[in-house]
Design a protein around this motif. Structure first.
Motif: not given
Length: 218
Positions: A30-34, A41-53, A122-126
């Protein structure tokens, strides 16, 4: 009889522990699916920093929980197979810490009305989706949670009983049994010991004396 009982408890512990392992694998999937959804949604690696920090802490928490359950399952299988005291103590420690963590989280949710404010956004909304799913299926989720807690408690009890029984005291080979451990062999007849040495021959004088005595008797 004790060996049969211990073997049954080992099998039960492995089976109950496998249920906890399957839960851990399901949480990891489930975590891998999230993570995949977040990456899409972000169009980049999920382990990187997003735009909101801000990082998707809910996804990381679920991933860490699943990995922890898998590690506890592996330690439980090793403890059930080896019946080692250190492994059993370590497994029981992991389970009791997990139960204490679940109890603290449950008490905070039910006693603290503003528990959501203590969590970061949580920016992902999960987290919001997961919370809505639990509220809409509260009865189903409650029974699943109680079943998981019951499995963890049962595994702790089985590990405690297995620790009390302990490992086998005797070996399977008959050559390894000693009279002190086997009372039936205490009265057994031990074979006589023989010494190996040079043969002893009678002297010539003794041989002539024996012959003279035989002739005199005739």
């Amino acid at each position: 009889m004790a060996r049969i009982v211990k073997s049954c408890i080992q099998s039960l512990l492995k089976m109950v522990n496998s249920v906890m392992g399957m839960v851990g694998i399901a949480v990891v999937l489930y975590a891998m699916w999230l993570i995949w959804v977040w990456q899409k949604q972000m169009g980049e690696s999920p382990f990187g920093d997003d735009t909101d920090g801000s990082a998707p802490w809910f996804i990381y928490t679920f991933l860490g929980l699943g990995v922890t359950l898998c590690v506890i399952t592996c330690s439980g299988h090793i403890a059930a197979e080896t019946v080692n005291s250190c492994c059993l103590y370590l497994y029981m420690l992991f389970v009791i810490l997990l139960l204490m963590l679940e109890a603290v989280v449950t008490a905070d949710v039910f006693l603290n009305r503003d528990w959501e404010e203590d969590l970061p956004e949580d920016p992902s909304g999960s987290f919001t989706q997961f919370k809505d799913f639990i509220r809409s299926n509260f009865l189903f989720c409650k029974w699943i949670g109680l079943s998981i807690v019951s499995v963890q408690g049962l595994s702790f009890l089985l590990a405690m009983v297995l620790k009390v029984l302990g490992p086998d005291r005797y070996y399977d080979s008959d050559d390894d049994y000693t009279p002190d451990r086997v009372p039936l062999l205490r009265n057994s007849v031990h074979p006589q010991t023989y010494m190996v040495g040079d043969p002893i021959y009678a002297s010539k004088t003794d041989a002539w004396t024996i012959r003279i005595n035989e002739k005199a008797n005739r």
